[in-house]
Scaffold this motif. Structure first.
Motif, PDB file in Angstrom:
ATOM      1  N   TRP A   1     -51.287   8.644 -14.426  1.00  0.00           N
ATOM      2  CA  TRP A   1     -51.697   8.184 -13.284  1.00  0.00           C
ATOM      3  C   TRP A   1     -50.232   8.001 -12.306  1.00  0.00           C
ATOM      4  O   TRP A   1     -50.621   8.437 -11.085  1.00  0.00           O
ATOM      5  CB  TRP A   1     -52.412   6.786 -13.412  1.00  0.00           C
ATOM      6  N   GLY A   2     -49.174   7.626 -12.896  1.00  0.00           N
ATOM      7  CA  GLY A   2     -48.122   7.304 -12.105  1.00  0.00           C
ATOM      8  C   GLY A   2     -47.471   8.635 -11.361  1.00  0.00           C
ATOM      9  O   GLY A   2     -46.928   8.400 -10.296  1.00  0.00           O
ATOM     10  N   LYS A   3     -47.727   9.758 -12.133  1.00  0.00           N
ATOM     11  CA  LYS A   3     -47.197  10.918 -11.385  1.00  0.00           C
ATOM     12  C   LYS A   3     -48.146  11.676 -10.643  1.00  0.00           C
ATOM     13  O   LYS A   3     -47.876  12.311  -9.686  1.00  0.00           O
ATOM     14  CB  LYS A   3     -46.786  11.720 -12.505  1.00  0.00           C
ATOM     15  N   TRP A   4     -49.537  11.721 -11.016  1.00  0.00           N
ATOM     16  CA  TRP A   4     -50.428  12.544 -10.369  1.00  0.00           C
ATOM     17  C   TRP A   4     -51.405  11.730  -9.237  1.00  0.00           C
ATOM     18  O   TRP A   4     -51.485  12.433  -8.237  1.00  0.00           O
ATOM     19  CB  TRP A   4     -51.435  13.313 -11.433  1.00  0.00           C
TER      20      TRP A   4
ATOM     21  N   ASN B   1     -48.819   8.389  -7.130  1.00  0.00           N
ATOM     22  CA  ASN B   1     -47.253   8.632  -7.006  1.00  0.00           C
ATOM     23  C   ASN B   1     -46.960   8.341  -5.393  1.00  0.00           C
ATOM     24  O   ASN B   1     -47.391   9.064  -4.699  1.00  0.00           O
ATOM     25  CB  ASN B   1     -46.745  10.199  -7.535  1.00  0.00           C
ATOM     26  N   PRO B   2     -46.070   7.729  -5.309  1.00  0.00           N
ATOM     27  CA  PRO B   2     -45.673   7.101  -3.484  1.00  0.00           C
ATOM     28  C   PRO B   2     -44.819   8.309  -2.895  1.00  0.00           C
ATOM     29  O   PRO B   2     -44.718   8.304  -1.920  1.00  0.00           O
ATOM     30  CB  PRO B   2     -45.151   5.971  -3.826  1.00  0.00           C
TER      31      PRO B   2
ATOM     32  N   SER C   1     -48.073  16.092  -7.065  1.00  0.00           N
ATOM     33  CA  SER C   1     -49.249  14.849  -7.006  1.00  0.00           C
ATOM     34  C   SER C   1     -50.592  15.535  -6.626  1.00  0.00           C
ATOM     35  O   SER C   1     -50.746  16.227  -6.010  1.00  0.00           O
ATOM     36  CB  SER C   1     -48.757  13.798  -6.279  1.00  0.00           C
ATOM     37  N   GLN C   2     -51.591  14.708  -6.882  1.00  0.00           N
ATOM     38  CA  GLN C   2     -52.940  14.921  -6.196  1.00  0.00           C
ATOM     39  C   GLN C   2     -53.061  14.928  -4.752  1.00  0.00           C
ATOM     40  O   GLN C   2     -53.622  15.698  -4.230  1.00  0.00           O
ATOM     41  CB  GLN C   2     -53.849  13.885  -6.860  1.00  0.00           C
ATOM     42  N   ARG C   3     -52.195  14.014  -4.283  1.00  0.00           N
ATOM     43  CA  ARG C   3     -52.169  13.945  -2.852  1.00  0.00           C
ATOM     44  C   ARG C   3     -51.620  15.317  -2.151  1.00  0.00           C
ATOM     45  O   ARG C   3     -52.180  15.674  -1.168  1.00  0.00           O
ATOM     46  CB  ARG C   3     -51.531  12.719  -2.311  1.00  0.00           C
ATOM     47  N   ARG C   4     -50.412  15.706  -2.578  1.00  0.00           N
ATOM     48  CA  ARG C   4     -49.837  16.881  -2.291  1.00  0.00           C
ATOM     49  C   ARG C   4     -50.707  18.167  -2.188  1.00  0.00           C
ATOM     50  O   ARG C   4     -50.739  18.947  -1.458  1.00  0.00           O
ATOM     51  CB  ARG C   4     -48.449  17.133  -2.948  1.00  0.00           C
ATOM     52  N   PHE C   5     -51.460  18.171  -3.642  1.00  0.00           N
ATOM     53  CA  PHE C   5     -52.241  19.350  -3.831  1.00  0.00           C
ATOM     54  C   PHE C   5     -53.262  19.259  -2.801  1.00  0.00           C
ATOM     55  O   PHE C   5     -53.827  20.306  -2.353  1.00  0.00           O
ATOM     56  CB  PHE C   5     -52.720  19.153  -5.212  1.00  0.00           C
TER      57      PHE C   5
END
Length: 275
Positions: free
Chosen positions: A235-238, A241-242, A248-252
């Motif tokens: 979770w901390g990576k995907w 991740n701030p 990360s999921q946000r970037r994807f």
């Protein structure tokens, strides 16, 4: 023989290292690929799918198969770039088509021709294997060109690709609006609900016997989205991740919406989805 290989409609180069003929090329100026042809060929052909937004070819994956005697290929799915970057799709419909499905067939047909020219015969068995986006490619290969393959492995396929992006974006909106959570703390709490003797190396051996019921709404949302609480180390990576520049999921999700689903390079998950 290796260095003399040619392919109609493509620019290729080929070198031999004493055991393997390594072919690298670009078809119609778009789809980059590598094909490794071991001298001790077992008659099989493997094609490997690519993860994320593709754009790269991984020699280690090719080497692993070639060492087993397989002729093996991988493509960049029609563009070069970071697998977390979808900027290549901006205003380029053909690039999206190549990424979505066409590069699978383009690479497969090129490999078939080159294998025949190098060995003087075709592969007696052909396989496609991939995970995540590569698993989605495997499903596309099965649906569009089933006659090309004797076997297909679709690992954790990112099927229903548009819906996947919407799911990622919706979850990331909740992450944006919630207080930060500690993934390690969540994992410890989850593993503490597992029966004695069913946890090894911080992994639940039988997660269905664990009875974690998180109180935090965000954690509940993450669990409901399919991310098991017994593997929250990711979770901390995907997911939470701030770092906006990190994979990360946000970037994807933002890359998918900006360039594949909408023509809006400024789109952000923090905005409310509409339509």
């Amino acid at each position: 023989m290796c260095a003399a290989l040619t392919l109609p409609g493509a620019t290729i180069s080929a070198t031999h290292d004493g055991k393997i003929c390594r072919v690298e090329g670009r078809i119609a100026g778009r789809v980059g690929f590598q094909l490794w042809l071991p001298d001790a060929w077992n008659g099989r052909y493997y094609q490997i799918g690519t993860g994320g937004f593709a754009g790269q070819i991984f020699p280690d994956s090719l080497a692993w198969d070639a060492a087993k005697g397989n002729a093996v290929a991988m493509s960049d799915a029609g563009h070069r770039g970071n697998p977390m970057d979808a900027g290549w799709a901006k205003g380029d419909r053909q690039a999206v088509i190549d990424y979505g499905y066409q590069s699978i067939k383009t690479t497969s047909d090129a490999a078939r021709i080159l294998i025949r020219r190098y060995y003087g015969r075709v592969a007696h068995h052909r396989y496609f294997a991939g995970c995540s986006n590569g698993g989605r490619q495997a499903l596309m290969a099965a649906m569009r060109w089933p006659q090309d393959w004797e076997g297909i492995v679709a690992g954790s396929p990112a099927a229903l690709w548009t819906r996947q992006h919407a799911s990622f974006a919706a979850l990331q909106q909740q992450v944006e609006r919630s207080l930060p959570i500690d993934p390690a703390k969540v994992q410890r709490a989850a593993l503490a609900t597992c029966p004695k003797g069913t946890v090894a190396n911080d992994v639940a051996l039988d997660p269905e016997r664990c009875h974690y019921r998180p109180a935090d709404p965000l954690v509940r949302a993450i669990v409901a989205a399919g991310y098991a609480p017994t593997s929250t180390g990711d979770w901390g990576k995907w997911i939470v991740n701030p770092d906006r520049a990190a994979p990360s999921q946000r970037r994807f999700a933002e890359g998918g919406y900006r360039y594949l689903l909408r023509n809006n390079p400024g789109w952000q998950v923090a905005r409310v989805l509409s339509g």
